[in-house]
Design a protein around this motif. Structure first.
Motif, short mmCIF file in Angstrom:
data_model
loop_
_atom_site.label_atom_id
_atom_site.label_comp_id
_atom_site.label_asym_id
_atom_site.label_seq_id
_atom_site.Cartn_x
_atom_site.Cartn_y
_atom_site.Cartn_z
N LEU A 48 2.00 -2.87 4.56
CA LEU A 48 2.74 -3.11 3.32
C LEU A 48 1.85 -4.15 2.54
O LEU A 48 1.63 -4.24 1.36
CB LEU A 48 4.04 -3.13 3.41
CG LEU A 48 4.62 -1.97 3.61
CD1 LEU A 48 6.08 -2.16 3.67
CD2 LEU A 48 4.46 -0.72 2.58
N ALA A 49 1.56 -5.49 3.26
CA ALA A 49 1.03 -6.54 2.95
C ALA A 49 -0.50 -6.54 2.54
O ALA A 49 -1.03 -7.34 1.98
CB ALA A 49 1.55 -7.65 3.65
N VAL A 50 -0.98 -5.38 3.03
CA VAL A 50 -2.59 -5.54 2.98
C VAL A 50 -3.17 -4.48 2.03
O VAL A 50 -2.46 -3.44 2.05
CB VAL A 50 -3.09 -4.98 4.48
CG1 VAL A 50 -4.54 -4.88 4.59
CG2 VAL A 50 -2.55 -6.11 5.46
N PRO A 51 -3.99 -4.84 1.21
CA PRO A 51 -4.36 -3.75 0.07
C PRO A 51 -5.10 -2.71 0.71
O PRO A 51 -5.55 -1.63 -0.11
CB PRO A 51 -5.28 -4.89 -0.77
CG PRO A 51 -5.50 -6.02 -0.21
CD PRO A 51 -4.47 -6.10 1.20
N LYS A 52 -5.58 -2.87 1.99
CA LYS A 52 -6.26 -1.47 2.67
C LYS A 52 -5.46 -0.39 2.74
O LYS A 52 -4.58 -0.51 3.50
CB LYS A 52 -6.98 -2.12 4.01
CG LYS A 52 -8.04 -2.96 3.67
CD LYS A 52 -8.64 -3.36 4.91
CE LYS A 52 -9.77 -4.36 4.93
NZ LYS A 52 -10.31 -4.86 6.21
N THR A 53 -5.55 0.55 2.01
CA THR A 53 -4.51 1.58 1.87
C THR A 53 -4.31 2.31 3.38
O THR A 53 -3.39 2.66 3.90
CB THR A 53 -4.87 2.68 0.92
OG1 THR A 53 -5.05 1.98 -0.30
CG2 THR A 53 -3.81 3.96 0.59
#
Length: 198
Positions: A48-53
């Motif tokens: 959730l904290a990582v922009p990599k979907t």
């Protein structure tokens, strides 16, 4: 700000991948019938904290391999059917959580894009038009920056006031009544109004 977000994202991604190895090591120490593999679920939430979907899907795929691979270490163990069932439920939970995380990330990204679009539109409006909104009693609830610049009043001075504060006395009472009647009916009034500045 962008540097901090990227650093947090990198840290979250590193924690998630490192956590997979730690959970696998712990899971290998226990009986395959135990539900230690469910510890992979919080690691998926780090996505959730990582922009990599798609990170949650990659984590779920690796966690699935590790979860099912652990069964290979105890092929003749008593209660193997129970362990297989347990692991399949764990895998199902992993993929449901991964799907939820990816869905949330996509929605959050779309929301951020909408906010950027709205900010751009607000900037364009602020540069080209005077905008004020009022409640039904005529009290100013919002005034854009252009309105503040032209009226010479700060936003704080305008909010809660009515437009009599700006009345120049140049318009007839009928003109003002028509303006307010239009607004009171929920319609948008367009026209030129000559007010006085502070």
């Amino acid at each position: 700000m962008g540097v901090v977000v990227r650093a947090v994202a990198r840290k979250g991604e590193s924690l998630a991948w490192g956590g997979l190895a730690i959970v696998f090591a712990i899971d290998s120490l226990f009986d395959a019938r135990d539900t230690v593999a469910l510890l992979y679920v919080p690691l998926l939430l780090l996505a959730l904290a990582v922009p990599k979907t798609r990170l949650a899907f990659w984590l779920a795929a690796v966690a699935t391999l590790l979860t099912l691979g652990d069964l290979g270490f105890a092929p003749h163990q008593p209660g193997l059917q129970y362990a297989i069932f347990n692991r399949l439920i764990t895998v199902l939970v992993l993929w449901v959580v991964a799907g939820a995380v990816v869905t949330y990330r996509i929605a959050a990204d779309e929301h951020l894009e909408s906010l950027r679009t709205l900010e751009g539109m607000q900037h364009a409006i602020d540069q080209s038009a005077i905008v004020a909104t009022t409640d039904v009693s005529g009290r100013i609830k919002f005034a854009n920056q252009k309105f503040c610049d032209i009226s010479k009043y700060s936003r704080e001075e305008l909010l809660g006031q009515d437009h009599r504060l700006l009345n120049s006395g140049l318009h007839s009472k009928e003109f003002i009544r028509t303006l307010w009647r239009t607004i009171a009916q929920g319609q948008v009034w367009r026209g030129e109004l000559r007010n006085r500045a502070k």
